[in-house]
Design a protein around this motif. Structure first.
Motif, PDB file in Angstrom:
ATOM      1  N   LEU A 148      46.426 -45.389 -44.587  1.00 57.40           N
ATOM      2  CA  LEU A 148      47.500 -46.300 -44.165  1.00 57.40           C
ATOM      3  C   LEU A 148      48.281 -45.705 -42.993  1.00 57.40           C
ATOM      4  O   LEU A 148      48.629 -46.406 -42.042  1.00 57.40           O
ATOM      5  CB  LEU A 148      48.446 -46.594 -45.334  1.00 57.40           C
ATOM      6  CG  LEU A 148      47.826 -47.462 -46.437  1.00 57.40           C
ATOM      7  CD1 LEU A 148      48.735 -47.523 -47.658  1.00 57.40           C
ATOM      8  CD2 LEU A 148      47.532 -48.869 -45.919  1.00 57.40           C
ATOM      9  N   TYR A 189      46.048 -45.886 -39.863  1.00 54.90           N
ATOM     10  CA  TYR A 189      45.939 -47.245 -39.336  1.00 54.90           C
ATOM     11  C   TYR A 189      47.234 -47.696 -38.668  1.00 54.90           C
ATOM     12  O   TYR A 189      47.219 -48.301 -37.590  1.00 54.90           O
ATOM     13  CB  TYR A 189      45.533 -48.261 -40.426  1.00 54.90           C
ATOM     14  CG  TYR A 189      45.420 -49.628 -39.816  1.00 54.90           C
ATOM     15  CD1 TYR A 189      44.291 -49.971 -39.072  1.00 54.90           C
ATOM     16  CD2 TYR A 189      46.487 -50.531 -39.864  1.00 54.90           C
ATOM     17  CE1 TYR A 189      44.210 -51.183 -38.411  1.00 54.90           C
ATOM     18  CE2 TYR A 189      46.414 -51.748 -39.215  1.00 54.90           C
ATOM     19  CZ  TYR A 189      45.276 -52.071 -38.487  1.00 54.90           C
ATOM     20  OH  TYR A 189      45.202 -53.251 -37.825  1.00 54.90           O
ATOM     21  N   THR A 190      48.355 -47.383 -39.307  1.00 54.73           N
ATOM     22  CA  THR A 190      49.655 -47.770 -38.747  1.00 54.73           C
ATOM     23  C   THR A 190      49.846 -47.161 -37.365  1.00 54.73           C
ATOM     24  O   THR A 190      50.354 -47.803 -36.451  1.00 54.73           O
ATOM     25  CB  THR A 190      50.792 -47.307 -39.687  1.00 54.73           C
ATOM     26  OG1 THR A 190      50.509 -47.787 -40.995  1.00 54.73           O
ATOM     27  CG2 THR A 190      52.123 -47.853 -39.240  1.00 54.73           C
ATOM     28  N   VAL A 204      37.858 -51.155 -40.516  1.00 54.62           N
ATOM     29  CA  VAL A 204      38.065 -50.127 -41.540  1.00 54.62           C
ATOM     30  C   VAL A 204      36.895 -50.167 -42.525  1.00 54.62           C
ATOM     31  O   VAL A 204      36.571 -51.213 -43.070  1.00 54.62           O
ATOM     32  CB  VAL A 204      39.393 -50.352 -42.304  1.00 54.62           C
ATOM     33  CG1 VAL A 204      39.586 -49.262 -43.366  1.00 54.62           C
ATOM     34  CG2 VAL A 204      40.580 -50.371 -41.338  1.00 54.62           C
ATOM     35  N   CYS A 255      43.479 -51.719 -49.386  1.00 50.97           N
ATOM     36  CA  CYS A 255      43.075 -52.987 -48.788  1.00 50.97           C
ATOM     37  C   CYS A 255      44.248 -53.975 -48.807  1.00 50.97           C
ATOM     38  O   CYS A 255      44.562 -54.617 -47.794  1.00 50.97           O
ATOM     39  CB  CYS A 255      41.890 -53.538 -49.573  1.00 50.97           C
ATOM     40  SG  CYS A 255      41.143 -54.988 -48.842  1.00 50.97           S
ATOM     41  N   LEU A 287      46.827 -52.884 -46.301  1.00 48.10           N
ATOM     42  CA  LEU A 287      46.381 -53.118 -44.916  1.00 48.10           C
ATOM     43  C   LEU A 287      46.562 -54.592 -44.556  1.00 48.10           C
ATOM     44  O   LEU A 287      46.964 -54.927 -43.445  1.00 48.10           O
ATOM     45  CB  LEU A 287      44.907 -52.733 -44.746  1.00 48.10           C
ATOM     46  CG  LEU A 287      44.588 -51.251 -44.584  1.00 48.10           C
ATOM     47  CD1 LEU A 287      43.082 -51.030 -44.613  1.00 48.10           C
ATOM     48  CD2 LEU A 287      45.187 -50.708 -43.288  1.00 48.10           C
ATOM     49  N   ILE A 296      37.811 -55.405 -42.680  1.00 44.96           N
ATOM     50  CA  ILE A 296      37.668 -54.341 -43.677  1.00 44.96           C
ATOM     51  C   ILE A 296      36.341 -54.513 -44.395  1.00 44.96           C
ATOM     52  O   ILE A 296      36.040 -55.585 -44.908  1.00 44.96           O
ATOM     53  CB  ILE A 296      38.807 -54.406 -44.723  1.00 44.96           C
ATOM     54  CG1 ILE A 296      40.178 -54.240 -44.041  1.00 44.96           C
ATOM     55  CG2 ILE A 296      38.610 -53.338 -45.803  1.00 44.96           C
ATOM     56  CD1 ILE A 296      41.365 -54.509 -44.960  1.00 44.96           C
TER      57      ILE A 296
END
Ligand code: CA
Length: 234
Positions: free
Chosen positions: A51, A54-55, A62, A77, A80, A88
């Motif tokens: 997380l 990704y942020t 992903v 998930c 996200l 994803i």
């Protein structure tokens, strides 16, 4: 003299892929395959790191293992999905329908069983999901092609196309952004690349562009790729 072979068709393009996998060997294997396909992998081994990564870096896709230490794959998930619509692909140890449905309900785009694990299948799914997400990001609503009735329209305005122009437009617009070599277009238009020259393609494209422009679609809808061929821009 036989015509030169067309260059290989481009893949959906390099993507920055976040691999969330706590088994180091599997993570390394996935990263190798992704790199070989031209992508840029970044591997993290748990959900919280996923997380955070990704942020900070907003990957294009992903690959997410279901069973992770700490925050599990489904929770990752779900979180996200509160942040973005990034594609994803879930990886799970079991080909269990409950796992698959849970992942898809949490907003995963696709699902792959790890037993038996096939990196080739993973790469095929990655390609398909990327292609789908890119097509969805650039929908081409204004152009309508009705192959059955052999007609095409731009924003409801009928394009008066010859059968060859219609086929050409249908081929190019089916995969916006994909570059088609002239020789390949020629073969699709005439069924036999020797029946006409590649110049014929240029001339059909020229007429098609003029008709698209007259219908208000602009003149850059079909882009020339110097020395290669053409591509449709959605
Ligand atoms: Ca795992």
């Amino acid at each position: 003299m036989s015509p030169p072979l067309p260059p290989p068709l481009p893949e959906p393009g390099p993507a920055h892929v976040l691999v969330v996998e706590d088994e180091p060997r599997l993570a390394a294997l996935l990263a190798d395959y992704l790199r070989a396909a031209g992508h840029q992998p970044e591997c993290v081994a748990d959900g919280a790191l996923a997380l955070q990564a990704y942020t900070e870096r907003r990957h294009d896709l992903v690959l997410l293992d279901l069973m992770l230490p700490g925050l599990d794959g489904l929770s990752v998930c779900r979180q996200l999905r509160t942040l973005s619509a990034v594609p994803i692909v879930m990886l799970t140890a079991r080909a269990d329908e409950a796992d698959r449905l849970a992942g898809l309900e949490m907003g995963a785009d696709d699902y792959i069983a790890k037993n038996p694990f096939s990196p080739r299948e993973v790469m095929a799914r990655v390609k398909a999901v990327l292609r789908r997400s890119r097509a969805a990001a650039f929908p081409d609503v204004p152009l309508l092609i009705d192959e059955e009735r052999r007609r095409a329209a731009w924003l409801g305005r009928e394009l008066d196309l010859t059968p060859i122009e219609l086929r050409l437009l249908g081929t190019l617009a089916a995969q916006p952004g994909r570059i088609y070599p002239r020789a390949q277009l020629l073969e699709q238009l005439h069924g036999d690349a020797r029946a006409a020259t590649e110049r014929a393609v240029d001339s059909h494209v020229k007429n098609l562009r003029r008709k698209l422009e007259q219908a208000g679609a602009g003149s850059e809808r079909i882009r020339s790729v110097y020395g290669v061929g053409y591509c449709y821009e959605a």
